[in-house]
Each structure stands twice: as structure tokens, then as C-alpha cells.
Design a protein around this motif. Structure first.
Motif, short mmCIF file in Angstrom:
data_model
loop_
_atom_site.label_atom_id
_atom_site.label_comp_id
_atom_site.label_asym_id
_atom_site.label_seq_id
_atom_site.Cartn_x
_atom_site.Cartn_y
_atom_site.Cartn_z
N GLY A 1 0.83 -1.20 0.00
CA GLY A 1 0.00 0.00 0.00
C GLY A 1 0.86 1.24 0.00
N GLU B 1 -4.40 1.38 -1.90
CA GLU B 1 -3.77 0.38 -2.75
C GLU B 1 -2.93 1.12 -3.79
N SER C 1 -6.20 2.30 -9.12
CA SER C 1 -6.62 1.80 -7.82
C SER C 1 -7.70 2.73 -7.28
#
Length: 91
Positions: free
Chosen positions: A13, A34, A52
Motif C-alpha cells: 500500500g 492500494e 486503484s
């Protein structure tokens, strides 16, 4: 000896933050999003772009915001959906 197997299998992340765009809310929203990856192994350049998305709720005003990440050849950017003027910082 410890095992790192679980660590490398988890998605990586990225920590981002932004000022809550709600009027009269002074919260700074921190979120682990993410990571959007640029795929250099794709055959077509249009397939290389990564994306993302994560939803986050402000603890101050309780509003929900969507954060989108876009990875392209020039780098990766994150933005707050429907709030183009809000600056999102990678921390």
C-alpha cells in the motif's frame, strides 16, 4: 529465525493524505491506499496504465470520499473523486 513469506505476499500500500474538502471541517484525512502500478510488461501502452480506488470516511464530518490512483508513464497521481481542487500528498 522469522519468516518473511507472509510479508511479500501482501499487497503493498501507499500512505496518502489530504485536507477534508467539507466546509468547516478541519480534518486531515490519512489513508493507506492500494498502490496503482504501471505495467511495463503489457503489450499495448494503453494496457500499461494502472488504477486503484479506495473509499475513506472523514472522522470529523463523517462524509465518505473516494480516492483514485492512476499510474502512467510519467508517474502516479492520486485524486479525490468529485473534488479536483483537493491536493493529495503521498507521505
Amino acid at each position: 529465525m522469522g519468516s518473511s513469506k507472509g510479508h511479500w505476499m501482501e499487497p503493498e500500500g501507499i500512505d496518502i493524505q489530504f485536507d477534508c474538502p467539507t466546509l468547516k471541517c478541519d480534518e486531515i484525512i490519512d489513508v493507506a491506499a492500494e498502490r496503482a502500478y504501471y505495467d511495463i510488461s503489457a503489450e499495448n501502452e494503453s494496457d500499461m496504465a494502472g488504477y486503484s480506488k479506495v473509499n475513506v470516511t472523514c472522522v470529523g464530518c463523517k462524509r465518505e470520499f473516494t480516492i483514485e490512483g492512476h499510474a502512467h508513464g510519467a508517474g502516479t497521481t492520486y485524486s479525490v473523486t468529485d473534488y479536483p481542487g483537493v491536493e493529495v500528498s503521498i507521505v
